[in-house]
Design an enzyme around this catalytic site. Structure first.
Site, PDB file in Angstrom:
ATOM      1  N   GLU A 166       0.796  -1.223   0.000  1.00  0.00           N
ATOM      2  CA  GLU A 166       0.000   0.000   0.000  1.00  0.00           C
ATOM      3  C   GLU A 166       0.838   1.287   0.000  1.00  0.00           C
ATOM      4  O   GLU A 166       0.821   2.069   0.970  1.00  0.00           O
ATOM      5  CB  GLU A 166      -0.976  -0.025   1.184  1.00  0.00           C
ATOM      6  CG  GLU A 166      -1.888  -1.227   1.141  1.00  0.00           C
ATOM      7  CD  GLU A 166      -3.166  -1.042   1.907  1.00  0.00           C
ATOM      8  OE1 GLU A 166      -3.288  -0.073   2.666  1.00  0.00           O
ATOM      9  OE2 GLU A 166      -4.074  -1.865   1.733  1.00  0.00           O
ATOM     10  N   GLU A 353      -5.675  -8.437   0.133  1.00  0.00           N
ATOM     11  CA  GLU A 353      -6.436  -8.056   1.326  1.00  0.00           C
ATOM     12  C   GLU A 353      -7.875  -7.718   0.962  1.00  0.00           C
ATOM     13  O   GLU A 353      -8.103  -6.949   0.032  1.00  0.00           O
ATOM     14  CB  GLU A 353      -5.827  -6.834   2.034  1.00  0.00           C
ATOM     15  CG  GLU A 353      -4.528  -7.094   2.718  1.00  0.00           C
ATOM     16  CD  GLU A 353      -3.986  -5.849   3.401  1.00  0.00           C
ATOM     17  OE1 GLU A 353      -4.782  -5.009   3.868  1.00  0.00           O
ATOM     18  OE2 GLU A 353      -2.747  -5.711   3.436  1.00  0.00           O
TER      19      GLU A 353
HETATM   20  N1  LIG Z   1     -12.600   5.351   4.670  1.00  0.00           N
HETATM   21  N2  LIG Z   1     -11.686   4.733   4.398  1.00  0.00           N
HETATM   22  N3  LIG Z   1     -10.673   4.325   4.153  1.00  0.00           N
HETATM   23  C1  LIG Z   1     -10.121   3.118   3.729  1.00  0.00           C
HETATM   24  C2  LIG Z   1      -8.639   3.338   3.845  1.00  0.00           C
HETATM   25  C3  LIG Z   1      -7.972   2.066   3.572  1.00  0.00           C
HETATM   26  C4  LIG Z   1      -6.538   2.258   3.900  1.00  0.00           C
HETATM   27  N4  LIG Z   1      -6.115   1.222   4.811  1.00  0.00           N
HETATM   28  C5  LIG Z   1      -5.887   0.001   4.391  1.00  0.00           C
HETATM   29  O1  LIG Z   1      -6.073  -0.365   3.266  1.00  0.00           O
HETATM   30  C6  LIG Z   1      -5.341  -0.962   5.420  1.00  0.00           C
HETATM   31  C7  LIG Z   1      -4.689  -2.128   4.934  1.00  0.00           C
HETATM   32  C8  LIG Z   1      -3.371  -2.538   5.574  1.00  0.00           C
HETATM   33  O2  LIG Z   1      -2.546  -3.246   4.648  1.00  0.00           O
HETATM   34  C9  LIG Z   1      -3.576  -3.426   6.806  1.00  0.00           C
HETATM   35  O3  LIG Z   1      -2.368  -3.512   7.520  1.00  0.00           O
HETATM   36  C10 LIG Z   1      -4.711  -2.858   7.663  1.00  0.00           C
HETATM   37  O4  LIG Z   1      -4.815  -3.591   8.880  1.00  0.00           O
HETATM   38  C11 LIG Z   1      -5.991  -2.977   6.851  1.00  0.00           C
HETATM   39  C12 LIG Z   1      -7.221  -2.551   7.653  1.00  0.00           C
HETATM   40  O5  LIG Z   1      -7.144  -1.175   7.925  1.00  0.00           O
HETATM   41  C13 LIG Z   1      -5.921  -2.215   5.562  1.00  0.00           C
END
Ligand SMILES: N=[N+]=NCCCCNC(=O)[C@@H]1[C@H]2[C@H](O)[C@@H](O)[C@H](O)[C@@H](CO)[C@@H]12
Length: 447
Positions: A166, A353
């Protein structure tokens, strides 16, 4: 209801990340990361939580692997803690750190589970941050050195590598929006970092190709789907700018060899310039073997003059939301995957994911997380639609195997299909674990 069926050769997995599950933050020579520093900075993480213990997977990975085996997954995505390997980011290697990952990977392989390894899932060695972090091009070279060591050390054991998890979060969420480590709020800094992250990805790919090792390499951008509020051009443009921040900005350089002009123009209007050195784009643009897609949510977006970064605003039109207050928008998953196919062709895609935050607790030894089952059903249905539309999907890995340290939200937000009691560290399989297990076994589910 409808039967939703998947190709027999699709890979079924689950994902986690080092800082979110390992704990053992100072064990066996591990150096500090920016998340150790950030989580101990008052006010940065909800309830003052940190990753000192987390799920204690550093010591409990054999139990976790038993749970994976019972689940029936054949691939598991984890990340390596860079400061466990290079406590100061470069230079001296911590042999205990290498040994830990050898023991872990050997245990995965012994249980018929393929390791998919993320080299960078946000835990930058603090020593590198002290020298400018991702703003400093020396960090790019340090990442290439770290990656090269890992490729060679795990040759024959790890055959699926992800360079950067990301890059949008690492650059913009962490250095412009500022809610993640290191917590700056500077658009120029964040944009510069976004380029250095893609360059780091490219230099690691070069190291991998030069090594002649067998295996596949890619990166794992996150994307959200934005739907225009109306068919007015101003809404469509505003929507495309918002989505361009996630998609074109991080996909065009890799798959087309240049940054999207409409985004460069917009950033220039904001006084942001991108200093690209000769040869940078050649590193970034080289072919990769797959792309990992992280999808969670989407929004309806419309034009709003002089509002936020892109003169747009999200419009709440009543989508159901998770316990993280994120829209549940499965159609966006299908539309996003279709857009990637239309714009970038048949690059193999792993969903690295997808999952939801629901904070259901343990009652009489059971966790009734029906809302997570419903979320997974809806999004796997969108995935099935994408597959049927010709999108080259190779696998699906749900986020996450375990409830874990959810960054700025600490342990308050639960994404796992396995519940973790963070006082006792006891694992409890949720209803969604059993549902996912049956879906993997059958290769289909009843919507
Ligand atoms: N409104 N709104 N916004 C959505 C924003 C998404 C940005 N966060 C991610 O994608 C993180 C990704 C990460 O790899 C993981 O380490 C996190 O634990 C997951 C869960 O948070 C997801």
């Amino acid at each position: 209801m409808a039967i939703i069926e998947f190709p027999k050769d699709i890979r079924w997995g689950a994902a986690t990340a080092a800082y979110q599950i390992e704990g053992a933050a100072t064990k066996d020579g591990r150096g500090l990361s920016i998340w150790d520093t950030f989580s101990k900075t008052p006010g940065k993480v909800l309830n003052g939580d940190n990753g000192d213990i987390a799920c204690d997977s550093y010591h409990r990975y054999e139990e976790d692997i038993e749970l994976m085996k019972e689940l029936g997954i054949d691939i598991y995505r984890f990340s390596v803690s860079w400061p466990r390997i290079f406590p100061t980011g470069t230079g001296e290697v911590n042999q205990s750190g290498l040994q830990y990952y050898h023991d872990f990977v050997d245990a995965l392989l012994a249980n018929g589970i393929e390791p998919m390894c993320t080299l960078y899932h946000w835990d930058l060695p603090q020593a590198l941050q002290d020298k400018g972090g991702w703003e400093n091009r020396e960090t790019v070279d340090a990442f290439a050195e770290y990656s090269d060591l890992m490729f060679k050390e795990f040759d024959g054991k790890i055959k699926k590598w992800i360079t950067i998890n990301e890059p949008w979060c690492v650059s913009f969420l962490s250095n412009f929006i500022g809610i993640h480590a290191p917590g700056y709020q500077n658009l120029q800094l964040a944009t510069t970092i976004s380029h250095h992250l893609l360059l780091a990805h490219g230099k690691a790919v070069t190291k991998f190709r030069e090594s002649g090792l067998t295996g596949e390499i890619g990166y794992a951008p996150n994307l959200e789907w934005n739907e225009p509020y109306s068919n007015k051009q101003e809404d469509i443009d505003a929507c495309n700018r918002g989505m361009g921040w996630f998609i074109e900005w991080f996909f065009d350089p890799v798959f087309k060899g240049s940054y999207p002009q409409f985004m460069l123009d917009w950033f220039e209007k904001k006084g942001v310039t991108l200093s690209i050195q000769d040869g940078d784009m050649a590193f970034i643009h080289q072919p990769i073997d797959f792309v990992g897609i992280n999808y969670y949510t989407g929004s309806v977006v419309r034009y709003k003059e002089n509002h936020e970064l892109f003169d747009n605003e999200k419009v709440d039109i009543g989508y159901e939301k998770t316990d993280f207050d994120w829209n549940i928008y499965p159609e966006g998953f299908y539309k996003a995957l279709s857009k990637l196919k239309d714009q970038y062709g048949q690059i193999p895609i792993y969903i690295t994911e997808n999952g939801a935050c629901y904070n259901d607790g343990v009652e009489n030894g059971r966790v009734k997380d029906q809302r997570r089952i419903d979320y997974l059903k809806q999004h796997l249905t969108s995935l099935s639609r994408a597959i049927d539309s010709g999108v080259n999907i190779k696998g699906y890995l749900t986020w996450s195997l375990l409830d874990n340290f959810e960054w700025a939200e600490g342990y308050d937000k639960r994404f796992g299909i396995i519940h973790v009691d963070f006082n006792t560290l006891e694992r409890t399989k949720k209803d969604s674990y059993y549902w996912y297990k049956q879906t993997i076994k059958n290769g289909w589910f009843d919507m």
